[in-house]
Structures are given as C-alpha cells and as structure tokens.
Design an enzyme around this catalytic site. Sequence first.
Site, PDB file in Angstrom:
ATOM      1  CB  THR A   1      -3.803   4.287   5.131  1.00 21.27           C
ATOM      2  OG1 THR A   1      -4.800   3.253   5.493  1.00 21.27           O
ATOM      3  CG2 THR A   1      -2.861   3.997   3.819  1.00 21.27           C
TER       4      THR A   1
ATOM      5  CD  GLU B   1      -3.253   0.673   7.152  1.00 24.10           C
ATOM      6  OE1 GLU B   1      -2.339  -0.316   7.565  1.00 24.10           O
ATOM      7  OE2 GLU B   1      -3.703   1.171   5.809  1.00 24.10           O
TER       8      GLU B   1
ATOM      9  CE1 TYR C   1      -8.755   0.692  -1.016  1.00 28.43           C
ATOM     10  CE2 TYR C   1      -9.626  -1.431  -0.128  1.00 28.43           C
ATOM     11  CZ  TYR C   1      -8.978  -0.131   0.229  1.00 28.43           C
ATOM     12  OH  TYR C   1      -8.824   0.091   1.499  1.00 28.43           O
TER      13      TYR C   1
ATOM     14  CB  CYS D   1      -3.876  -0.041  -4.931  1.00 27.54           C
ATOM     15  SG  CYS D   1      -5.052  -0.539  -3.806  1.00 27.54           S
TER      16      CYS D   1
ATOM     17  CB  CYS E   1      -5.193   6.294  -3.021  1.00 28.94           C
ATOM     18  SG  CYS E   1      -3.663   5.154  -3.134  1.00 28.94           S
TER      19      CYS E   1
ATOM     20  CG  HIS F   1     -10.235   4.504  -0.497  1.00 28.35           C
ATOM     21  ND1 HIS F   1      -9.149   5.335  -1.110  1.00 28.35           N
ATOM     22  CD2 HIS F   1      -9.821   3.703   0.276  1.00 28.35           C
ATOM     23  CE1 HIS F   1      -8.205   4.713  -0.519  1.00 28.35           C
ATOM     24  NE2 HIS F   1      -8.513   3.707   0.303  1.00 28.35           N
TER      25      HIS F   1
ATOM     26  CB  CYS G   1      -0.856  -0.013   1.239  1.00 22.69           C
ATOM     27  SG  CYS G   1      -1.700   1.634   1.671  1.00 22.69           S
TER      28      CYS G   1
ATOM     29  CD  GLU H   1      -6.047  -0.840   2.945  1.00 22.02           C
ATOM     30  OE1 GLU H   1      -5.140  -1.267   2.228  1.00 22.02           O
ATOM     31  OE2 GLU H   1      -6.006   0.317   3.456  1.00 22.02           O
TER      32      GLU H   1
HETATM   33 FE1  SF4 Z   1      -3.501   1.989   0.146  1.00 21.68          FE
HETATM   34 FE2  SF4 Z   1      -4.638   0.958  -1.892  1.00 21.68          FE
HETATM   35 FE3  SF4 Z   1      -5.838   2.496  -0.101  1.00 21.68          FE
HETATM   36 FE4  SF4 Z   1      -4.196   3.501  -1.914  1.00 21.68          FE
HETATM   37  S1  SF4 Z   1      -6.380   2.764  -2.541  1.00 21.68           S
HETATM   38  S2  SF4 Z   1      -4.190   4.026   0.347  1.00 21.68           S
HETATM   39  S3  SF4 Z   1      -2.515   1.893  -2.046  1.00 21.68           S
HETATM   40  S4  SF4 Z   1      -5.078   0.596   0.215  1.00 21.68           S
HETATM   41 FE    FE Z   2      -7.181   1.657   2.214  1.00 19.45          FE
END
Ligand code: SF4
Ligand code: FE
Length: 483
Positions: free
Chosen positions: A189, A256, A295, A298, A102, A291, A98, A446
């Site tokens: 995060t 986190e 995902y 990422c 983001c 968000h 991660c 996550e």
């Molecule tokens: Fe982390 Fe993915 Fe959330 Fe970005 S979108 S903060 S990489 S978990």
């Molecule tokens: Fe996240």
Amino acid sequence: MMTREEYFESLRKLNLKVYMFGELVENPVDNPIIRPSLNSIGMTYELANQPEYEDLMTATSSLNGQKVNRFTHLHQSTEDLVKKVKMLRLLGQKTGSCFQRCVGMDANNAVFSTTYEIDEAYGTNYHENFKKFLNDVQLKDLVVDGAMTDPKGDRSLSPSKQADPDSYLRVVERRPDGVVVRGAKAHQTGIVNSHEVLVMPTIAMKPDDKDYAISFAVPTDSEGIFMIYGRQSCDTRKTEEGADIDLGNKEFGGHEALVIFDNVFVPNERIFMNGETEFAGMLVERFSGYHRQSYGGCKVGVGDVLIGATALAADYNGAAKASHVKDKLIEMTHLNETLFSCGVACSCEGCKTKSGNYIIDLLLANVCKQNITRFPYEIVRLAEDIAGGLMVTLPSEKDFNTAELKPYIEKYLVGVEGVSVEDRMRIMRLIENISLGTAAVGYRTESMHGAGSPQAQRIMISRQSNLEQKKELAKNIANIKKD
Ligand code: SF4
Ligand code: FE
C-alpha cells in the site's frame, strides 16, 4: 511539518523505478492513474496544517519534543491510540479511499517496541538504530511504507524450505558494513508515494529461518528496488479525456504494488533485526495488531461516505421515505458504528510496552478486524440494494455529453423533481467506485485480506481467549469441585 505541496515536491526528487502496463513510469507524481492516491496522502499533510484538526492530526514527539504529524508519532497513551482511530476515520471521510500512510505508522510503533526487547535479550543496538531513523522521519515529516507480506510460495513450507529461496525476503550476503537482501513484498500500500520502506518479516520463524528474520529501512529509490503497480478495476477510466462523472471519486484513491528487492544493500545502522528468529512472531503480532485497529478507523470513514451516498441515492429517486430503505440505512449505520466501537475499544484497553510506547489490546484489535472482514461486505450489499441496478448500467459520461443522446438520458434517467440527472449519475458512480471500482481495493477486498486474512485473526483470538479461565468460571458457578 511539510505542507501538501512540499510533500508532492519531495516525491519529485525521488528516483523511483515504477512499472505500469509493462512500461517504466517516467513521472509517477503526475501520472493520472497514480495521482489520486498521492492526493489521498496529501490530505494527511493538509489536515495536519489546519488548526481545526491540529489535536487529532499532530502530536508532541517523544523523541525530540517537536510537534509532528501523528502519522510519524509513537503512541504515548491510550488517548493517543483513540486519537489515531479518530484521525483515520476523519481521513476516510475526507478521501473516500485508502490514504496509505497508516502502514508506516503501525510499523514504526511495532518495530520501536520489538527492537527494545531484542536489545534487552541480546545486547544488540537495534533500538538506537531505529530511534535515529524515526527521529529523522519525524523531523522531515516523511512517508514510511511498512512492508510485511512476502509472496510466500508454497504455504505449507517454511521460508527456508521453499523451492525458490527468495519466496520470502532474505539476507543473501553479509558484509562488515551491512547486508544485501533479495526478495519481494506484495500488496504494498502506498509504496509509490513513500520516501522510505520499513521491511519486517511476515511470519513467526524457526531457527532454520535465520536469514529471513530481517527488519530494516531504506529509501524507496535505493539501488535494486523496483515496483510493479497493481491494476485496479476501472483504473483506465482515469486516463479518458475529461474524465469526471465516470470516476465516482475524481480526486482521491489508493494503490498497491508488488515491490522487488533485487540485491539491495542495507547499511548496519538501518538494520532493526538480523537473525533473532524468535522475535519475528512478536513483530508480526504487534504490527498486524496495530493495523487491525487502524481498520476500525479508516474503513468506518469510507463507510460514512458510502452510507451518505446511499441515502442520497434514495433521496434522488424518491425512495427515501420507504420504511425498508430507512431500516437498511439504520442497519448500515449500526454495522459501521460497531466497527468504530471495536477500534475505540481496543485502543482504550491498550497498555504500555517495555519500550514506553502504547499498544492496543490484541484480542479486541483482532475482533475488530474479524468484523471488518464481514461488515463492509454487508454494508456494500445494502448500498447496492438501495442504489438499484443503475449503478452498474448507467450510460457513460461521453454519451451523456453527446448532444443527440443527452435529452434522452435526461428524460429517462430523471428521478425526483429538482435533482439533476448529472447529480444522480455522480452518486451512482461514487457507490460503484467504493463497491467495485478503484476504491473497492481499499474498502472491500482489503477489508478481507488487509492486515491479515480472517483465519489469521481467528488464530489470534483463539490464543488470547483464555478458555481455561472461562472454564474455571463455569466450574465455580456450577459448583464443580476441584480435584
Ligand atoms: Fe489504507 Fe486503511 Fe490501511 Fe490506512 S489503515 S493504509 S487507510 S487500508
Ligand atoms: Fe491495509
């Protein structure tokens, strides 16, 4: 835009209060447990400065016309939304973990459009406040941590009905020049690697919850803020002398933390919502929608690394030609690309908000995240199936480097000819890292709870599903007369 090194230096200047293992961390930037997570965000700076990735990693700001890092950008088109997903996949591939930046990008885009609509309803000045804040973030190329999740206490009670009124972050004092807030945000995060924290309410609210409908941004080292670092499975391996093979991913990670706001002052110009309870739901819906889209990028990038590692594990032990192994790798790819398809689809189907930035299609973004709560688990299951038990029973790196043990480890853990035992160990440890080690926080659990737990998506899917229209379609086809 900052370089990676300038970013690291900028963090050194912050006076953060971070606790880990019961102690205040003196120098978070060079702490061996924290550092890999810093390196991951560092990659968002490094790639933005490489011409090869310029198109994905940078954009022209709608606020100031400058070239800015895409992580600070307001999406101006559906093409921007698609590029965001591709950028996140790229970073997942480069870091295998991660990269944290983001949450701020998603919060910025959600707060931008919501403040516009609050001002429209109430004649407030939140949108201008926010634009000023974001302009500064863009020009200085800062990391913003979007902070939404309150501890929530008794889940059956609303914020104002909790036994402890601080279970949800709230305004405890109103002054002519601003407000004082108290509470906490959980699972934050990247907070230790961020310059600013952008706080939002965590649920839709009723008129009674006025003090809880608060959104603002303050520097992460503001008076009254402190963080308690979340421990991860296998985290202390990073503190072992000469640790390398056993880490699986030496360079990168995520983190986190529980962030406490212990009477923090927020000046008026940094307030973006203050008591407009009926807009809390809109902000939550938009942030979590963005968000949930994230995902689809990422997790797919990290999935690419895991699929590659699994294929190598099969190559290294001679199982690569077995038909069931090939089929399992196909299945992993199919699941991973399905997630990517969802990320791209909700972006292509996005639309313009009243404020002018673009938002994803909320139904498809929620479908995307609902799949994320399942597919990475299946991908990990298949990775463990192919890797074999060795990924959790391997001797340590120290044993491997002990003269009297090394010949035996090399003799008995060898796979196909031409592949060193060390390389085999490295791949096993990488699979361990993503499936159940430090990176598993970002890839597995996550996937379940990040950006909202599965039930939160099902509620959104039900709201957006337009069942009545579907019933009409069926009635028409079945020739059922309207009454
Ligand atoms: Fe982390 Fe993915 Fe959330 Fe970005 S979108 S903060 S990489 S978990
Ligand atoms: Fe996240």
